[in-house]
Scaffold this active site. Structure first.
Site, PDB file in Angstrom:
ATOM      1  N   THR A   9      -4.501 -19.617  -6.056  1.00 47.08           N
ATOM      2  CA  THR A   9      -4.652 -19.187  -4.673  1.00 47.08           C
ATOM      3  C   THR A   9      -6.052 -19.586  -4.234  1.00 47.08           C
ATOM      4  O   THR A   9      -6.861 -20.005  -5.052  1.00 47.08           O
ATOM      5  CB  THR A   9      -4.441 -17.652  -4.607  1.00 47.08           C
ATOM      6  OG1 THR A   9      -3.123 -17.338  -5.064  1.00 47.08           O
ATOM      7  CG2 THR A   9      -4.617 -17.088  -3.217  1.00 47.08           C
TER       8      THR A   9
ATOM      9  N   GLU B 282       6.709 -19.335  -4.368  1.00 46.97           N
ATOM     10  CA  GLU B 282       6.392 -17.940  -4.070  1.00 46.97           C
ATOM     11  C   GLU B 282       7.547 -16.978  -4.336  1.00 46.97           C
ATOM     12  O   GLU B 282       7.319 -15.772  -4.510  1.00 46.97           O
ATOM     13  CB  GLU B 282       5.962 -17.803  -2.602  1.00 46.97           C
ATOM     14  CG  GLU B 282       4.695 -18.546  -2.239  1.00 46.97           C
ATOM     15  CD  GLU B 282       3.428 -17.933  -2.799  1.00 46.97           C
ATOM     16  OE1 GLU B 282       3.527 -16.909  -3.505  1.00 46.97           O
ATOM     17  OE2 GLU B 282       2.344 -18.472  -2.517  1.00 46.97           O
TER      18      GLU B 282
ATOM     19  N   SER C 118       3.264  -9.629  -2.242  1.00 51.42           N
ATOM     20  CA  SER C 118       2.069 -10.342  -2.664  1.00 51.42           C
ATOM     21  C   SER C 118       0.997  -9.342  -3.078  1.00 51.42           C
ATOM     22  O   SER C 118       1.085  -8.148  -2.770  1.00 51.42           O
ATOM     23  CB  SER C 118       1.547 -11.209  -1.510  1.00 51.42           C
ATOM     24  OG  SER C 118       0.272 -11.746  -1.803  1.00 51.42           O
ATOM     25  N   SER C 119      -0.024  -9.831  -3.781  1.00 51.30           N
ATOM     26  CA  SER C 119      -1.202  -9.017  -4.089  1.00 51.30           C
ATOM     27  C   SER C 119      -2.431  -9.492  -3.322  1.00 51.30           C
ATOM     28  O   SER C 119      -3.532  -8.988  -3.559  1.00 51.30           O
ATOM     29  CB  SER C 119      -1.499  -9.064  -5.591  1.00 51.30           C
ATOM     30  OG  SER C 119      -0.467  -8.440  -6.317  1.00 51.30           O
TER      31      SER C 119
END
Length: 571
Positions: free
Chosen positions: A382, A421, A448-449
């Site tokens: 990311t 994803e 998501s985180s």
């Protein structure tokens, strides 16, 4: 401001489940730890994970762009220079202060409308091995990045759309030199050599060497066309046809209708006052914001002066927050996410009492009636962008394509990788017969985180800090740790240099080579199971001081901070 008596590296705990199997991806390979260096400026400032992206942001700020414009310029550039981490084939989240209010934009990918709950189960009903699920068209969600950029420009842009794209177009045309980090990630990737991008990144069978001038004419052409025709070229034009062909060849069930129906979700950021500051972050579909706010809230009181006891308190707080995360947080369009209850002060006060003990007092979720997610992994590839402009507007944006080089599916006509994803969904749709909140469903956004975060004064009228990080589910720990450090009086440079401690199950994980034997032995005596390894965070921090904005990039990656114009002092 209430002073924390003891601030040390924060770690977090995963709810004990199959959320992290032995098949989970490792952190992005470490390219070495360099000394952190921060700068001070009274102008706008940009922080990203790559020098060219920071320069693109700086260029647009110098041309009169807002913090949103600068963040967009950086994002387009990162899609070129960090193909392993983000790009047109992925998505992300923005938290933005426009001078009056703090808004969140959700550009997360969505599952195809035809997706079923058993998507990542084998013929026997068992979850697929993670790597098998990744390098498979079934892992690809409808990309959200280009629509996200469109929405950012429409709502907050101060310069023309084309201005934000120009730096990345020029770099793709003229080429950029392969960095040690990109070379390393190509060298260690387990499957990219067998992908349809092998001839591009492994000429003559070897990864692109450090210093190689890498040009991406397809990416340049894609951005040029998007610059002229807008996002419809991506979502309705010939590029969509090429994306679908690349994905469907590898087993994807994405359709033109999935692209037609994709929308960015705009909402208020979720905020909570911590000490004297209002901390704001991304709401669901990300779990990052709620979990960070819970951890910080549970630790409002004083921590023990004894470092080992403080570690136990922090472990308890993190585990309690992650227990709630695992059971309740998912796409709010499909699940009723109890955001208000999870951030309720009386609820957190009760949970805080469970955190302040010498042992882990409770590991279950606090609201009942759910089961934790099984399988499904937030992979660590990311990138994060932090920007403040000269008007005090601020952007915190985290972008991703999930695993290293995403699904490994290369859209040759576009010059970018597609995401994987959808492996952020729980592979198992039920646990003990109860539906899991983060199960696969058609049109749903996987949890998501990512935790792009802004700190403002208590009234929410002036920005105090901007931060965020890549790192998969470790993002939550990195951002919570950094926030605690800053609130506790550490400088930006000290915060970036602080070693990480994480916990994701039974083991307390220490950042490799950063702790002495005495500290580790004390943890062992206190009952901790020690495991050391790389923790390649990518924090990008901007913090207000009496001298101006102090900004710095994580020394674990290649990023830098640059100030608008020439008003800068390096530390």
């Amino acid at each position: 401001m209430k002073k924390l008596l003891f601030v040390l590296p924060l770690f977090f705990v995963y709810h004990t489940s199959q959320a992290y199997s032995n098949d989970a991806p490792p952190p992005e390979a470490s390219s070495g730890l360099k000394p952190a260096q921060s700068i001070t400026t009274t102008q706008g400032v940009c922080v990203t994970a790559h020098p060219l992206a920071t320069q693109a942001c700086q260029t647009v700020l110098n041309q009169g762009g807002s913090a949103a414009d600068g963040a967009m310029a950086a994002a387009w550039m990162l899609g070129l220079v960090e193909p392993q981490s983000s790009g047109l084939g992925g998505g992300g989240y923005l938290v933005y202060f426009d001078g009056h209010k703090t808004i969140a934009l959700d550009g997360r990918e969505t599952a195809p409308k035809s997706a079923k709950e058993n998507r990542f189960l084998d013929s026997n009903g068992a979850p697929l091995p993670f790597r098998q699920a990744v390098t498979n068209g079934l892992s690809v969600g409808t990309p959200g990045m280009v629509r996200l950029m469109q929405q950012i420009s429409k709502q907050y842009g101060q310069v023309k759309w084309q201005t934000t794209l120009k730096p990345a177009i020029l770099a793709a045309q003229n080429g950029f030199h392969v960095t040690p980090r990109l070379h390393l990630l190509l060298s260690v990737d387990p499957s990219l050599r067998q992908s349809n991008a092998a001839s591009i990144f492994y000429p003559e069978g070897q990864p692109l060497a450090v210093g190689t001038l890498y040009k991406n004419p397809a990416y340049a052409q894609t951005l040029q066309t998007i610059s002229k025709k807008g996002p419809e070229y991506f979502y309705k034009g010939t590029l969509r046809t090429a994306i679908l062909a690349a994905a469907n060849t590898q087993g994807s069930d994405l359709t033109p209708q999935d692209f037609d129906q994709y929308k960015v979700v705009t909402s208020n950021a979720i905020c909570k006052v911590i000490t004297t500051y209002q901390v704001c972050s991304a709401p669901p579909s990300s779990s990052g914001g709620i979990t960070v706010l819970q951890i910080l809230s549970l630790l409002q009181g004083e921590l023990p002066k004894d470092p080992i006891s403080a570690v136990t308190y922090l472990t308890n707080a993190s585990r309690l927050a992650f227990a709630d995360r695992d059971e309740y947080i998912a796409d709010p369009a499909f699940e009723k996410v109890p955001v208000t209850q999870l951030l309720d002060s009386s609820y957190l006060q009760k949970r805080s009492a469970l955190a302040t003990g010498e042992h882990l007092n409770q590991v279950t979720a606090g609201l009942g009636s759910r089961q934790p997610s099984l399988e499904g992994v937030d992979a660590p590839n990311t990138s994060h962008i932090s920007v403040v402009d000269s008007k005090g507007r601020a952007a915190s944006m985290t972008m991703s394509i999930e695993s290293a080089f995403g699904s490994n599916i290369w859209v040759k006509e576009g010059g970018f990788f597609l995401n994987n994803e959808l492996t952020d969904f729980s592979f198992a749709p039920t646990n003990k017969g109860i539906p899991v909140a983060n199960r696969v469903q058609g049109g749903k956004r996987p949890r998501s985180s990512m935790a792009p975060t802004l700190l403002l004064n208590a009234q929410g009228t002036q920005v105090q800090g901007v931060l965020g990080s890549p790192g998969g589910s470790q993002i939550i720990g990195y951002v919570a740790q950094a926030t605690l450090d800053l609130l506790g009086g550490k400088t930006v440079q000290q915060t970036l240099d602080t070693p990480h401690i994480l916990r994701r199950g039974d083991s307390t994980e220490l950042e490799q080579g950063r702790f002495d034997d005495a500290f580790k032995q004390s943890l062992v005596k206190a009952g901790h199971l020690i495991k050391e390894g790389d923790m390649t965070s990518g924090l990008a921090i901007i913090w207000r001081t009496n001298e101006g904005w102090v900004a710095g990039a994580d020394p674990r990656r290649e990023g830098i901070a640059l100030a608008q114009k020439d008003s800068v002092k390096a530390h």
